[in-house]
Design a protein around this motif. Structure first.
Motif, PDB file in Angstrom:
ATOM      1  N   ASN A 188       4.785 -73.185   4.433  1.00 54.80           N
ATOM      2  CA  ASN A 188       5.046 -72.078   5.226  1.00 54.80           C
ATOM      3  C   ASN A 188       3.931 -71.979   6.698  1.00 54.80           C
ATOM      4  OD1 ASN A 188       2.079 -71.229   5.242  1.00 54.80           O
ATOM      5  ND2 ASN A 188       2.373 -71.027   2.909  1.00 54.80           N
ATOM      6  N   PRO A 189       4.471 -71.476   7.495  1.00 52.73           N
ATOM      7  CA  PRO A 189       3.975 -71.568   8.858  1.00 52.73           C
ATOM      8  C   PRO A 189       2.579 -71.641   9.007  1.00 52.73           C
ATOM      9  CG  PRO A 189       5.915 -70.086   9.136  1.00 52.73           C
ATOM     10  CD  PRO A 189       5.512 -70.617   7.489  1.00 52.73           C
ATOM     11  N   CYS A 190       1.970 -70.564   8.004  1.00 53.09           N
ATOM     12  CA  CYS A 190       0.570 -70.393   8.417  1.00 53.09           C
ATOM     13  C   CYS A 190      -0.333 -71.659   7.830  1.00 53.09           C
ATOM     14  CB  CYS A 190       0.044 -69.310   7.274  1.00 53.09           C
ATOM     15  SG  CYS A 190      -1.616 -68.851   7.339  1.00 53.09           S
ATOM     16  N   SER A 191       0.287 -72.440   6.799  1.00 54.06           N
ATOM     17  CA  SER A 191      -0.505 -73.554   6.493  1.00 54.06           C
ATOM     18  C   SER A 191      -0.404 -74.666   7.485  1.00 54.06           C
ATOM     19  CB  SER A 191       0.198 -73.982   5.049  1.00 54.06           C
ATOM     20  OG  SER A 191       1.393 -74.682   5.144  1.00 54.06           O
ATOM     21  N   VAL A 192       0.635 -74.738   8.069  1.00 56.71           N
ATOM     22  CA  VAL A 192       0.820 -75.799   9.514  1.00 56.71           C
ATOM     23  C   VAL A 192       0.017 -75.394  10.648  1.00 56.71           C
ATOM     24  CG1 VAL A 192       2.449 -76.548  11.138  1.00 56.71           C
ATOM     25  CG2 VAL A 192       3.176 -76.315   8.621  1.00 56.71           C
ATOM     26  N   GLN A 193      -0.413 -74.235  10.764  1.00 53.90           N
ATOM     27  CA  GLN A 193      -1.113 -73.398  11.637  1.00 53.90           C
ATOM     28  C   GLN A 193      -2.605 -73.862  11.311  1.00 53.90           C
ATOM     29  OE1 GLN A 193      -0.950 -69.812  12.837  1.00 53.90           O
ATOM     30  NE2 GLN A 193      -1.943 -69.879  14.917  1.00 53.90           N
ATOM     31  N   GLU A 194      -2.898 -73.908  10.328  1.00 54.38           N
ATOM     32  CA  GLU A 194      -4.077 -74.097   9.662  1.00 54.38           C
ATOM     33  C   GLU A 194      -4.466 -75.762   9.683  1.00 54.38           C
ATOM     34  OE1 GLU A 194      -4.508 -70.117   6.861  1.00 54.38           O
ATOM     35  OE2 GLU A 194      -4.369 -72.192   5.733  1.00 54.38           O
ATOM     36  N   PHE A 195      -3.565 -76.570   9.307  1.00 53.44           N
ATOM     37  CA  PHE A 195      -3.761 -77.781   9.281  1.00 53.44           C
ATOM     38  C   PHE A 195      -3.869 -78.308  10.621  1.00 53.44           C
ATOM     39  CE2 PHE A 195      -1.193 -81.836  10.678  1.00 53.44           C
ATOM     40  CZ  PHE A 195      -2.018 -82.558   9.871  1.00 53.44           C
ATOM     41  N   MET A 196      -3.161 -77.692  11.461  1.00 55.43           N
ATOM     42  CA  MET A 196      -3.442 -78.348  13.085  1.00 55.43           C
ATOM     43  C   MET A 196      -4.759 -77.614  13.498  1.00 55.43           C
ATOM     44  SD  MET A 196       0.581 -77.408  14.271  1.00 55.43           S
ATOM     45  CE  MET A 196       0.190 -77.398  16.130  1.00 55.43           C
ATOM     46  N   ALA A 197      -5.141 -76.642  13.141  1.00 50.36           N
ATOM     47  CA  ALA A 197      -6.528 -76.082  13.834  1.00 50.36           C
ATOM     48  C   ALA A 197      -7.593 -76.910  12.886  1.00 50.36           C
ATOM     49  CB  ALA A 197      -6.535 -74.619  13.433  1.00 50.36           C
ATOM     50  N   PHE A 198      -7.593 -77.063  11.859  1.00 49.35           N
ATOM     51  CA  PHE A 198      -8.599 -77.622  11.126  1.00 49.35           C
ATOM     52  C   PHE A 198      -8.765 -79.150  11.591  1.00 49.35           C
ATOM     53  CE2 PHE A 198     -10.156 -80.593   7.590  1.00 49.35           C
ATOM     54  CZ  PHE A 198     -11.409 -80.236   7.441  1.00 49.35           C
TER      55      PHE A 198
END
Length: 108
Positions: free
Chosen positions: A3-13
């Motif tokens: 899901n897009p949320c986990s991709v965004q979280e991965f990128m930010a972290f």
């Protein structure tokens, strides 16, 4: 990632972690899963990260980081950098850069 949320979280972290581990004035490319994370931390502490697949040219990533960070530093007051976020700092040029550099080679 499903899901897009986990991709965004991965990128930010991942971006935050790589910047924290990089010293001022440094450039590095770090492999994370199937991506390369290209980081540039300027001498003044301003930093940027490009996350790309392994086929995207490294030189282009660092050229993009140079352009974005130089322009950002001219448009946004240095006092805003430490506590700023996308919600509090407006930098409209980023969308244009991302659109232009998203596909390689870039369209004419």
């Amino acid at each position: 990632f499903s899901n897009p949320c986990s991709v965004q979280e991965f990128m930010a972290f991942t971006s935050q972690l790589i910047v924290e581990r990089s010293g001022p004035g440094s450039r590095a490319s770090v492999r994370e899963q199937e991506y390369l994370c290209h980081v540039y931390v300027r001498g003044d502490g301003l930093a940027g990260v490009v996350i790309a697949d392994t086929e995207y040219p490294q030189r282009v990533c660092f050229t993009l980081l140079d352009k974005v960070l130089d322009e950002f530093s001219r448009e946004v007051s240095r006092t805003q950098w430490p506590l700023g976020s996308p919600a509090t700092i407006s930098y409209a040029a980023l969308d244009g850069y991302l659109s232009k550099y998203q596909v390689w080679p870039p369209p004419n």
